[in-house]
Design a protein around this motif. Structure first.
Motif, PDB file in Angstrom:
ATOM      1  N   MET A   1      55.111 -26.923  43.348  1.00 12.27           N
ATOM      2  CA  MET A   1      56.089 -26.044  43.996  1.00 12.27           C
ATOM      3  C   MET A   1      56.517 -24.930  43.039  1.00 12.27           C
ATOM      4  O   MET A   1      56.812 -23.806  43.439  1.00 12.27           O
ATOM      5  CB  MET A   1      57.325 -26.848  44.419  1.00 12.27           C
ATOM      6  CG  MET A   1      57.056 -27.838  45.527  1.00 12.27           C
ATOM      7  SD  MET A   1      56.926 -26.990  47.124  1.00 12.27           S
ATOM      8  CE  MET A   1      56.733 -28.379  48.250  1.00 12.27           C
TER       9      MET A   1
ATOM     10  N   HIS B   1      64.626 -39.474  48.424  1.00 12.24           N
ATOM     11  CA  HIS B   1      63.561 -39.100  49.364  1.00 12.24           C
ATOM     12  C   HIS B   1      62.698 -40.332  49.620  1.00 12.24           C
ATOM     13  O   HIS B   1      62.494 -41.143  48.706  1.00 12.24           O
ATOM     14  CB  HIS B   1      62.726 -37.958  48.757  1.00 12.24           C
ATOM     15  CG  HIS B   1      61.826 -37.305  49.748  1.00 12.24           C
ATOM     16  ND1 HIS B   1      60.565 -37.790  50.031  1.00 12.24           N
ATOM     17  CD2 HIS B   1      62.002 -36.228  50.545  1.00 12.24           C
ATOM     18  CE1 HIS B   1      60.012 -37.020  50.965  1.00 12.24           C
ATOM     19  NE2 HIS B   1      60.860 -36.068  51.291  1.00 12.24           N
TER      20      HIS B   1
ATOM     21  N   HIS C   1      59.862 -23.639  51.666  1.00 11.22           N
ATOM     22  CA  HIS C   1      60.230 -25.062  51.584  1.00 11.22           C
ATOM     23  C   HIS C   1      61.530 -25.226  50.792  1.00 11.22           C
ATOM     24  O   HIS C   1      61.863 -24.398  49.926  1.00 11.22           O
ATOM     25  CB  HIS C   1      59.091 -25.877  50.940  1.00 11.22           C
ATOM     26  CG  HIS C   1      59.366 -27.348  51.002  1.00 11.22           C
ATOM     27  ND1 HIS C   1      59.876 -28.063  49.936  1.00 11.22           N
ATOM     28  CD2 HIS C   1      59.254 -28.230  52.035  1.00 11.22           C
ATOM     29  CE1 HIS C   1      60.040 -29.326  50.314  1.00 11.22           C
ATOM     30  NE2 HIS C   1      59.661 -29.450  51.580  1.00 11.22           N
TER      31      HIS C   1
ATOM     32  N   ASN D   1      51.159 -34.352  53.832  1.00 13.02           N
ATOM     33  CA  ASN D   1      50.768 -33.998  52.447  1.00 13.02           C
ATOM     34  C   ASN D   1      49.314 -34.380  52.179  1.00 13.02           C
ATOM     35  O   ASN D   1      49.013 -35.184  51.296  1.00 13.02           O
ATOM     36  CB  ASN D   1      51.658 -34.734  51.438  1.00 13.02           C
ATOM     37  CG  ASN D   1      53.108 -34.345  51.514  1.00 13.02           C
ATOM     38  OD1 ASN D   1      53.616 -34.085  52.597  1.00 13.02           O
ATOM     39  ND2 ASN D   1      53.791 -34.307  50.385  1.00 13.02           N
TER      40      ASN D   1
ATOM     41  N   TYR E   1      50.016 -38.700  56.361  1.00  7.49           N
ATOM     42  CA  TYR E   1      51.140 -37.868  55.938  1.00  7.49           C
ATOM     43  C   TYR E   1      50.655 -36.417  55.920  1.00  7.49           C
ATOM     44  O   TYR E   1      49.487 -36.151  55.596  1.00  7.49           O
ATOM     45  CB  TYR E   1      51.536 -38.323  54.528  1.00  7.49           C
ATOM     46  CG  TYR E   1      52.888 -37.888  54.039  1.00  7.49           C
ATOM     47  CD1 TYR E   1      53.931 -37.564  54.903  1.00  7.49           C
ATOM     48  CD2 TYR E   1      53.143 -37.843  52.665  1.00  7.49           C
ATOM     49  CE1 TYR E   1      55.173 -37.193  54.414  1.00  7.49           C
ATOM     50  CE2 TYR E   1      54.385 -37.477  52.170  1.00  7.49           C
ATOM     51  CZ  TYR E   1      55.395 -37.145  53.048  1.00  7.49           C
ATOM     52  OH  TYR E   1      56.614 -36.772  52.555  1.00  7.49           O
TER      53      TYR E   1
ATOM     54  N   MET F   1      50.752 -27.251  52.993  1.00  9.33           N
ATOM     55  CA  MET F   1      51.683 -26.693  53.982  1.00  9.33           C
ATOM     56  C   MET F   1      51.111 -25.394  54.567  1.00  9.33           C
ATOM     57  O   MET F   1      51.148 -25.164  55.780  1.00  9.33           O
ATOM     58  CB  MET F   1      53.042 -26.416  53.328  1.00  9.33           C
ATOM     59  CG  MET F   1      53.742 -27.662  52.845  1.00  9.33           C
ATOM     60  SD  MET F   1      55.301 -27.291  52.024  1.00  9.33           S
ATOM     61  CE  MET F   1      55.903 -28.953  51.720  1.00  9.33           C
TER      62      MET F   1
ATOM     63  N   GLU G   1      59.694 -40.756  49.556  1.00 15.10           N
ATOM     64  CA  GLU G   1      58.532 -40.884  48.660  1.00 15.10           C
ATOM     65  C   GLU G   1      58.905 -41.667  47.400  1.00 15.10           C
ATOM     66  O   GLU G   1      58.053 -41.934  46.554  1.00 15.10           O
ATOM     67  CB  GLU G   1      58.006 -39.499  48.258  1.00 15.10           C
ATOM     68  CG  GLU G   1      57.310 -38.773  49.396  1.00 15.10           C
ATOM     69  CD  GLU G   1      57.052 -37.304  49.092  1.00 15.10           C
ATOM     70  OE1 GLU G   1      57.206 -36.887  47.937  1.00 15.10           O
ATOM     71  OE2 GLU G   1      56.715 -36.570  50.033  1.00 15.10           O
TER      72      GLU G   1
ATOM     73  N   SER H   1      59.008 -30.129  55.684  1.00 17.08           N
ATOM     74  CA  SER H   1      57.637 -29.917  56.173  1.00 17.08           C
ATOM     75  C   SER H   1      57.583 -29.872  57.696  1.00 17.08           C
ATOM     76  O   SER H   1      56.836 -29.085  58.272  1.00 17.08           O
ATOM     77  CB  SER H   1      56.718 -31.047  55.723  1.00 17.08           C
ATOM     78  OG  SER H   1      56.845 -31.272  54.375  1.00 17.08           O
TER      79      SER H   1
ATOM     80  N   HIS I   1      58.550 -38.178  42.687  1.00 16.88           N
ATOM     81  CA  HIS I   1      59.434 -39.241  43.188  1.00 16.88           C
ATOM     82  C   HIS I   1      59.137 -40.608  42.592  1.00 16.88           C
ATOM     83  O   HIS I   1      60.018 -41.462  42.542  1.00 16.88           O
ATOM     84  CB  HIS I   1      59.372 -39.279  44.724  1.00 16.88           C
ATOM     85  CG  HIS I   1      59.976 -38.058  45.333  1.00 16.88           C
ATOM     86  ND1 HIS I   1      59.221 -36.962  45.702  1.00 16.88           N
ATOM     87  CD2 HIS I   1      61.261 -37.732  45.580  1.00 16.88           C
ATOM     88  CE1 HIS I   1      60.027 -36.025  46.174  1.00 16.88           C
ATOM     89  NE2 HIS I   1      61.258 -36.459  46.107  1.00 16.88           N
TER      90      HIS I   1
ATOM     91  N   SER J   1      64.323 -37.007  54.828  1.00 13.75           N
ATOM     92  CA  SER J   1      63.536 -35.833  54.446  1.00 13.75           C
ATOM     93  C   SER J   1      64.421 -34.860  53.680  1.00 13.75           C
ATOM     94  O   SER J   1      65.652 -34.998  53.655  1.00 13.75           O
ATOM     95  CB  SER J   1      62.984 -35.150  55.697  1.00 13.75           C
ATOM     96  OG  SER J   1      63.994 -34.358  56.289  1.00 13.75           O
ATOM     97  N   THR J   2      63.810 -33.851  53.083  1.00  6.50           N
ATOM     98  CA  THR J   2      64.598 -32.915  52.271  1.00  6.50           C
ATOM     99  C   THR J   2      65.699 -32.254  53.112  1.00  6.50           C
ATOM    100  O   THR J   2      66.832 -32.118  52.644  1.00  6.50           O
ATOM    101  CB  THR J   2      63.684 -31.849  51.626  1.00  6.50           C
ATOM    102  OG1 THR J   2      62.898 -31.212  52.635  1.00  6.50           O
ATOM    103  CG2 THR J   2      62.762 -32.465  50.594  1.00  6.50           C
TER     104      THR J   2
HETATM  105  P1  13P Z   1      59.830 -32.986  53.189  1.00 10.77           P
HETATM  106  O1  13P Z   1      58.978 -32.944  54.398  1.00 10.77           O
HETATM  107  O2  13P Z   1      60.896 -34.033  53.230  1.00 10.77           O
HETATM  108  O3  13P Z   1      60.397 -31.624  52.914  1.00 10.77           O
HETATM  109  O4  13P Z   1      58.944 -33.415  51.931  1.00 10.77           O
HETATM  110  C1  13P Z   1      57.898 -32.636  51.444  1.00 10.77           C
HETATM  111  C2  13P Z   1      57.531 -33.007  50.082  1.00 10.77           C
HETATM  112  O5  13P Z   1      56.518 -32.605  49.567  1.00 10.77           O
HETATM  113  C3  13P Z   1      58.436 -33.899  49.369  1.00 10.77           C
HETATM  114  O6  13P Z   1      57.973 -34.110  48.098  1.00 10.77           O
END
Ligand code: 13P
Ligand code: SF4
Length: 349
Positions: free
Chosen positions: A309, A245, A52, A143, A141, A93, A247, A70, A222, A261-262
């Protein structure tokens, strides 16, 4: 991204070239040894490493075959022939990779590597919502854990959330569990959002007062960014380009120049001519972008590292490949139901 180096010395040299000024040399020498061992073992085992965008710079720039957000990593997990799959990311993930690859070994180089969003909702919460709002499609989501996905109709990521919502033939949707992402998507899709309480939904009249039903999950990283942070930085650097982001809160997103997104943030900085950027996201990603854009300045406001992470290290990635740790399992009855929600998302281009 994975190196082309075949010796330890070349590994160090390639990492030093990418990470000069980002990682101290003494640390780099030690990490190059680990990266060299990992890449050797990865080849011997026929493994793939997915990383990631939030991985720490030395790991991010040395061992993953693919890096991304993601959505990109889910797509890669769906198409790879490699086995095992080592997921340098958080548990939800790696679980998604397992949902897509029941016959392969999926390894997560950490014991827990959770996520405050995934922890904010249970499968029972979703079943209760389904009972309260019969017939209303449920978007979750990515997540979230597999048992939550199994109760939902379709997944989404920050990279495709508005497309997923718009793909549903319904004026009302349940969007779980990130309240900020839900609010940001509601704005993009012109839908209103209402938050039910956990104990009851009596304040809502189904079909009349709401179009998007949210939940109270938040990303612990975030949610910390504020409009005041942006104003402070703009006060000091009027030319700064602000990226957030989705979030982040809707107010923060509205005060930013770009939200995505990232991976879209990575692309945006690469493609822009501006000199200075403020990234309102996990701070390792700022270092990774800085390494790839040495002529651009990332304003150093961000010091918020996602603790989950952060659990993924080169040491544990080597351990994962050497000893098959930690093997991700998803019970088959949950997996097949979760797969429907993941596959339905992946069908949306
Ligand atoms: P992305 O899908 O944008 O990479 O976001 C994943 C995430 O956990 C952001 O905090
Ligand atoms: Fe979860 Fe936030 Fe960490 Fe992303 S940054 S993994 S959403 S806690």
């Amino acid at each position: 991204m994975a190196l082309t180096a075949t010796t330890l010395e070349e590994t160090y040299e390639q990492m030093a070239e990418r990470l000069e000024g980002i990682v101290p040399d003494i640390e780099l020498r030690y990490k190059a040894e680990l990266a060299y061992e990992i890449n050797k073992l990865k080849k011997e085992r026929g493994a793939i490493i997915l990383g990631h965008n939030y991985m720490e710079p030395a790991l991010y720039h040395s061992v993953p075959d693919v890096v991304g957000d993601s959505l990109e990593l889910s797509r890669k997990a769906a198409e790879t022939d490699a086995d095992p799959i080592v997921f340098c990311g958080v548990r939800f993930m790696a679980e998604t990779a397992k949902i897509l690859n029941p016959d392969k070994t999926v390894l997560l180089p950490a014991r827990i590597a959770g996520c405050s969003l995934a922890a904010s909702i249970t499968a029972e919460d979703v079943r209760n919502l389904r009972e309260q709002y019969p017939g209303v499609p449920i978007v979750t989501y990515i997540n979230t854990y597999a048992d939550v996905k199994a109760e939902c109709d379709i997944c989404c990521t920050s990279g495709n959330a508005h497309k997923v919502v718009e793909s549903l033939d319904s004026d009302t949707v349940i969007f779980l569990p990130d309240e900020y992402l839900a609010a940001n998507v509601a704005q993009e899709t012109d839908k209103r959002i209402v938050f039910p309480t956990i104990t009851g939904f009596s304040d809502l009249k189904p079909g009349l007062e709401y179009e998007m039903i949210g939940w109270h999950g938040r990303c612990e990283v975030h949610e910390q960014f504020t409009v005041q942070d942006i104003e402070n930085v703009r006060g000091q650097f009027p030319d700064v380009v602000v990226l957030s982001h989705p979030e982040c809160s809707p107010e923060v997103v509205a005060a930013s120049d770009f939200s995505g997104s990232t991976s879209r943030m990575v692309d945006y900085v690469r493609d822009m001519d501006a000199e200075r950027y403020l990234l309102l996201t996990e701070c390792s990603m700022g270092d990774n972008i800085a390494a790839e854009n040495p002529d651009k300045e990332m304003v150093g406001l961000c010091s918020i590292r996602c603790p989950h992470m952060n659990e993924i290290t080169l040491e544990d990635t080597l351990n994962a490949l050497e000893f098959n740790e930690q093997i991700i399992e998803v019970p088959e009855d949950i997996r097949v139901r979760a797969l429907k929600a993941v596959e339905r998302m992946l069908e949306i281009v």
